[in-house]
Design a protein around this motif. Sequence first.
Motif, mmCIF file in Angstrom:
data_model
loop_
_atom_site.group_PDB
_atom_site.id
_atom_site.type_symbol
_atom_site.label_atom_id
_atom_site.label_comp_id
_atom_site.label_asym_id
_atom_site.label_seq_id
_atom_site.Cartn_x
_atom_site.Cartn_y
_atom_site.Cartn_z
ATOM 1 N N LEU A 168 -30.430 4.511 47.579
ATOM 2 C CA LEU A 168 -30.834 5.048 48.880
ATOM 3 C C LEU A 168 -29.646 5.585 49.668
ATOM 4 O O LEU A 168 -29.790 6.531 50.443
ATOM 5 N N ILE A 169 -28.487 4.967 49.503
ATOM 6 C CA ILE A 169 -27.269 5.471 50.146
ATOM 7 C C ILE A 169 -26.132 5.404 49.133
ATOM 8 O O ILE A 169 -26.222 4.707 48.119
ATOM 9 N N ASP A 170 -25.052 6.137 49.403
ATOM 10 C CA ASP A 170 -23.906 6.168 48.500
ATOM 11 C C ASP A 170 -22.866 5.136 48.913
ATOM 12 O O ASP A 170 -22.687 4.841 50.102
ATOM 13 N N ALA A 171 -22.162 4.614 47.931
ATOM 14 C CA ALA A 171 -21.021 3.741 48.196
ATOM 15 C C ALA A 171 -19.793 4.583 48.509
ATOM 16 O O ALA A 171 -19.702 5.745 48.114
ATOM 17 N N ASP A 172 -18.844 4.001 49.223
ATOM 18 C CA ASP A 172 -17.570 4.676 49.456
ATOM 19 C C ASP A 172 -16.630 4.511 48.266
ATOM 20 O O ASP A 172 -15.807 5.384 47.992
ATOM 21 N N ALA A 173 -16.747 3.378 47.581
ATOM 22 C CA ALA A 173 -15.895 3.113 46.421
ATOM 23 C C ALA A 173 -16.562 2.036 45.574
ATOM 24 O O ALA A 173 -17.437 1.304 46.037
ATOM 25 N N GLY A 174 -16.144 1.973 44.316
ATOM 26 C CA GLY A 174 -16.668 0.942 43.433
ATOM 27 C C GLY A 174 -17.368 1.540 42.225
ATOM 28 O O GLY A 174 -17.797 2.699 42.235
ATOM 29 N N ASP A 175 -17.479 0.739 41.199
ATOM 30 C CA ASP A 175 -18.173 1.137 39.976
ATOM 31 C C ASP A 175 -19.484 0.374 39.882
ATOM 32 O O ASP A 175 -19.505 -0.857 40.016
ATOM 33 N N ILE A 176 -20.587 1.084 39.669
ATOM 34 C CA ILE A 176 -21.922 0.474 39.645
ATOM 35 C C ILE A 176 -22.637 0.886 38.373
ATOM 36 O O ILE A 176 -22.613 2.058 37.986
ATOM 37 N N ARG A 177 -23.284 -0.061 37.741
ATOM 38 C CA ARG A 177 -24.163 0.221 36.615
ATOM 39 C C ARG A 177 -25.473 -0.534 36.826
ATOM 40 O O ARG A 177 -25.475 -1.749 36.999
ATOM 41 N N ILE A 178 -26.562 0.207 36.806
ATOM 42 C CA ILE A 178 -27.891 -0.366 36.895
ATOM 43 C C ILE A 178 -28.599 -0.049 35.588
ATOM 44 O O ILE A 178 -28.799 1.128 35.266
ATOM 45 N N ASP A 179 -28.961 -1.065 34.838
ATOM 46 C CA ASP A 179 -29.555 -0.873 33.507
ATOM 47 C C ASP A 179 -28.672 0.036 32.651
ATOM 48 O O ASP A 179 -29.156 0.883 31.900
#
Length: 317
Positions: free
Chosen positions: A56-67
């Motif tokens: 729904l919104i973007d992160a400013d920093a970081g690595d994300i993995r969903i499934d």
Amino acid sequence: MSTPHPAIRVTGLRKAYGKKLVLDGIDLEVPAGTIFALLGPNGAGKTTTVQILSTLIDADAGDIRIDGRDPARDPDAVRDAIGVTGQFSAVDNLLTGEENLKLMADLRHLDRAAGRRRVAELLDRFDLVEAARKPVVTYSGGMRRRLDLAMTLVGSPRVIFLDEPTSGLDPRSRRTMWQVIRDLVGGGVTIFLTTQYLEEADQLADRIALLDHGRLVAEGTPDELKRRIPGGHVQLRFTDPTGLDLAARMFGDGSRDDDALTLRIPNDGRVRSLRTLLGRLDDASIEVEELSVHTPDLDDVFLTLTGQPHKERATVR
């Protein structure tokens, strides 16, 4: 043999609104087919975390993995894999339960035959067959929450974000919803849960993370978190002062109440510790009228680790 990737993996997640830092380097890992609860005071960053993970919104920093997918690079693939059920039902009061589900099937681009099968399956699964053709405005709170979750499941998501899934429900409806959630996980779905009911997290979650001022201050199983908090004890009640005196001398770190004929002894409540305590009493032929075990609960964890009482304490049963 390769290890399945976690359902959710987050490293160094940061988010700020102007000069206000909301999330300050969050790391999370949620194995597939488990229930993960994110707790924290109001303003801790729970909602922002869910909004980022659900695209729904973007992160400013970081690595994300969903499934296994990156929401920044492939948000559509992530949206195909997830479902989101908010605190307030997203159902249309003017439509029937069946019509709400059919609408969701259309939005998920299911063909007509597949959509009908999926709607019928979900109505049966959530015990809504009899109410299927009644307007949602006539539904009870528990029925609305079940319908809301059923709508989330139309697209067969592998990861579901549940925000306050039992808010406002009576105890019976809440426990019914708990069983629905357990059944989903039993079928391989991963649940990311936020809740103000600490008992709910205790009952459901495989692991819990506590967020405060944008940082994770603790993570572990419910039992692991409780064991971090001092205050566990065993209370012994005696029939006469003699037994109390003998036990008090044996357990020098105990706290006695002569009027109530009780002795409070620090203890973590584990079976081994209790067996040792009872063995010492038995060896000394000290008779105990009553024994009760008191261990810290998640309220104590919340208070100790965030420095403030849980705001919904009165609603926890």
